[in-house]
Design a protein around this motif. Structure first.
Motif, PDB file in Angstrom:
ATOM      1  N   GLY A 207      34.594  41.236  37.993  1.00 41.25           N
ATOM      2  CA  GLY A 207      35.950  40.700  38.018  1.00 41.25           C
ATOM      3  C   GLY A 207      36.060  39.239  38.391  1.00 41.25           C
ATOM      4  O   GLY A 207      37.157  38.676  38.387  1.00 41.25           O
TER       5      GLY A 207
ATOM      6  N   GLN B   3      33.646  42.435  32.666  1.00 43.95           N
ATOM      7  CA  GLN B   3      34.066  42.997  33.946  1.00 43.95           C
ATOM      8  C   GLN B   3      32.877  43.566  34.708  1.00 43.95           C
ATOM      9  O   GLN B   3      32.742  43.368  35.917  1.00 43.95           O
TER      10      GLN B   3
ATOM     11  N   LEU C 132      41.041  40.858  37.223  1.00 47.40           N
ATOM     12  CA  LEU C 132      39.974  41.602  36.565  1.00 47.40           C
ATOM     13  C   LEU C 132      39.889  41.182  35.108  1.00 47.40           C
ATOM     14  O   LEU C 132      40.851  40.664  34.530  1.00 47.40           O
ATOM     15  N   TRP C 133      38.710  41.390  34.529  1.00 45.23           N
ATOM     16  CA  TRP C 133      38.511  41.155  33.103  1.00 45.23           C
ATOM     17  C   TRP C 133      38.917  42.412  32.349  1.00 45.23           C
ATOM     18  O   TRP C 133      38.501  43.519  32.689  1.00 45.23           O
ATOM     19  N   ASP C 134      39.721  42.232  31.313  1.00 41.62           N
ATOM     20  CA  ASP C 134      40.213  43.381  30.563  1.00 41.62           C
ATOM     21  C   ASP C 134      40.269  43.037  29.084  1.00 41.62           C
ATOM     22  O   ASP C 134      40.246  41.864  28.697  1.00 41.62           O
TER      23      ASP C 134
ATOM     24  N   ARG D   4      40.757  37.391  31.588  1.00 42.98           N
ATOM     25  CA  ARG D   4      40.837  37.618  33.038  1.00 42.98           C
ATOM     26  C   ARG D   4      42.303  37.494  33.436  1.00 42.98           C
ATOM     27  O   ARG D   4      42.881  36.401  33.415  1.00 42.98           O
TER      28      ARG D   4
ATOM     29  N   LYS E  44      43.701  48.917  39.817  1.00 42.65           N
ATOM     30  CA  LYS E  44      43.623  47.702  39.014  1.00 42.65           C
ATOM     31  C   LYS E  44      44.889  46.861  39.093  1.00 42.65           C
ATOM     32  O   LYS E  44      45.001  45.859  38.403  1.00 42.65           O
TER      33      LYS E  44
END
Length: 434
Positions: free
Chosen positions: A330, A325, A270-272, A223, A265
């Motif tokens: 997120g 995500q 956010l989760w990536d 995150r 973004k």
């Protein structure tokens, strides 16, 4: 045929129970207990702790001789890890130190400390443990003293969205790092998990320690907060094979980067993850992963490629199709349970606790275990050089502030009484103010 059976039964030994625990077969004659049969486990537990058990015993003498021959200075084996298991309601904690041998096994020392009364309660040392044996022993010791505590749950009256996390998933809080390089700071951010995140300058590391219980592929998600399209973060795992490996990030590094053309973004959490293929395309259900070849403790490190990038949480899971995500939109993942019975600690913190417990034991005249006296320098170094605890001998259990001398004298007076347990707060925590 009957004659052969009688001869076979005559040669068969009859087993005898251990006279102390009555659960295992007695195999050793103990001279310290008037020659009764005891099991190896009881022999080990009572070794050098009862009158008559000394180097003259046929089972104890070889251990003393071999330990003196093979014993090396503390600098010969590097410190591998330091762990602590705490209990908030008894003042008891276990301090664990390990050193890695040339053959890959561990020398481990477990210290049971009583910071509220007696100082040093017990000590256990083993000079040759595999990673798997160490994990089994450490789990058993922590559970035997009931020192494992779950992380406090949120307020039950507060509504909370349910996020179904797959089995075999580890969540790492970025602000729980055991080491921060210069330039890495823990910052406040209302949208981060627990309101804290990590921000650092280029190539400055934040290091965490986790226990990975299974081998195989562990898929990576982080995150992150990127201000612009070229920002990126490196996540690395020592002694693991990253896929794909980013050479610029260093050994074991995976690069997580924002999409330059997707401005939606930028400037938000956010989760990536990283692409698991070699074409550089962002993955759908194919996140990057670390290939774990052994179970045990690992050092997880993170560093920003550009200043201003932030990290909140890192997730490792064996579920390839789990998209964090999508599941959380997120948002951060709530931590409800402690992933392990021990928490990582620094060498300096452990040495300070050991020195403080020794001071308590000396003042209240607690009998210090012989294992502690014999192995303390081999494992931790010269105890006289450990950092001292300033102020009162006993501390407030809530804030670790000094206690009034009158309260300290009362605890010292009854420290050896097992019928009395103290919970004395400082004036601030007790509701009194100057």
């Amino acid at each position: 045929m009957q004659r052969e059976r009688r001869q076979t039964s005559a040669r068969r030994r009859t087993s005898q129970r251990c006279r102390t625990c009555r659960s295992n077969n007695g195999k050793r004659i103990c001279p310290a207990l008037s020659g009764i049969l005891i099991c190896p486990e009881c022999c080990r537990a009572k070794r050098a702790k009862i009158p008559g058990c000394d180097a003259k015993c046929r089972y104890y003498a070889p251990l003393v001789v071999s330990s003196r021959i093979r014993r090396k200075s503390s600098s010969d084996f590097p410190i591998h890890r330091c762990l602590i298991s705490r209990s908030k309601d008894t003042g008891m904690l276990i301090v664990v130190g390990t050193r890695k041998r040339p053959d890959g096994n561990l020398k481990a020392m477990f210290l049971l400390l009583d910071m509220w009364k007696k100082g040093i309660r017990d000590c256990f040392f083993d000079a040759n443990l595999s990673e798997k044996e160490f994990e089994r022993v450490s789990q058993r010791i922590a559970k035997s003293y009931n020192l494992s505590e779950p992380v406090e749950l949120q307020d039950p009256d507060e509504p909370e969205e349910v996020v179904r996390i797959p089995k075999d998933t580890l969540v790492i809080e970025a602000d729980n790092a055991i080491h921060l390089d210069r330039g890495v700071n823990i910052i406040d951010h209302e949208e981060a998990s627990r309101g804290k995140a990590v921000e650092g300058v280029r190539s400055a590391r934040a290091t965490h320690e986790i226990y990975i219980p299974k081998t195989g592929r562990w898929y990576l998600w982080a995150r992150v907060f990127f201000e612009r399209g070229k920002d990126s973060y490196w996540i690395g795992l020592d002694d693991a094979v990253p896929h794909p490996w980013d050479r610029e990030g260093g050994p074991g590094a995976i690069k997580i980067w924002s999409e330059p053309n997707d401005t939606t973004k930028w400037g938000r959490w956010l989760w990536d993850t990283a692409p698991s293929d070699t074409e550089g395309n962002k993955p759908g259900n194919r996140p990057a992963f670390f290939h774990i070849k052994r179970t045990g403790y690992y050092r997880v490190w993170s560093k920003a490629r550009e200043s201003g990038s932030r990290l909140d949480q890192v997730l490792l899971t064996r579920a390839r199709d789990f998209n964090v995500q999508t599941e959380t939109e997120g948002k951060p993942l709530p931590l409800k349970y402690s992933p392990h019975l021990y928490e990582p600690a620094s060498v300096n913190e452990c040495r300070k606790l050991i020195r403080h417990a020794t001071q308590i034991a000396t003042v209240v005249e607690t009998e210090i275990p012989w294992e502690f006296k014999y192995w303390i320098q081999d494992m931790w170094g010269d105890i006289t050089k450990f950092p001292e605890t300033e102020g009162s001998l006993y501390k407030c259990p809530k804030c670790a502030a000094d206690l009034p001398q009158q309260a300290v004298d009362l605890i010292i007076q009854h420290a050896q009484s097992d019928d009395i347990q103290f919970y004395i707060l400082c004036r601030k925590c007790g509701g009194e103010f100057d």
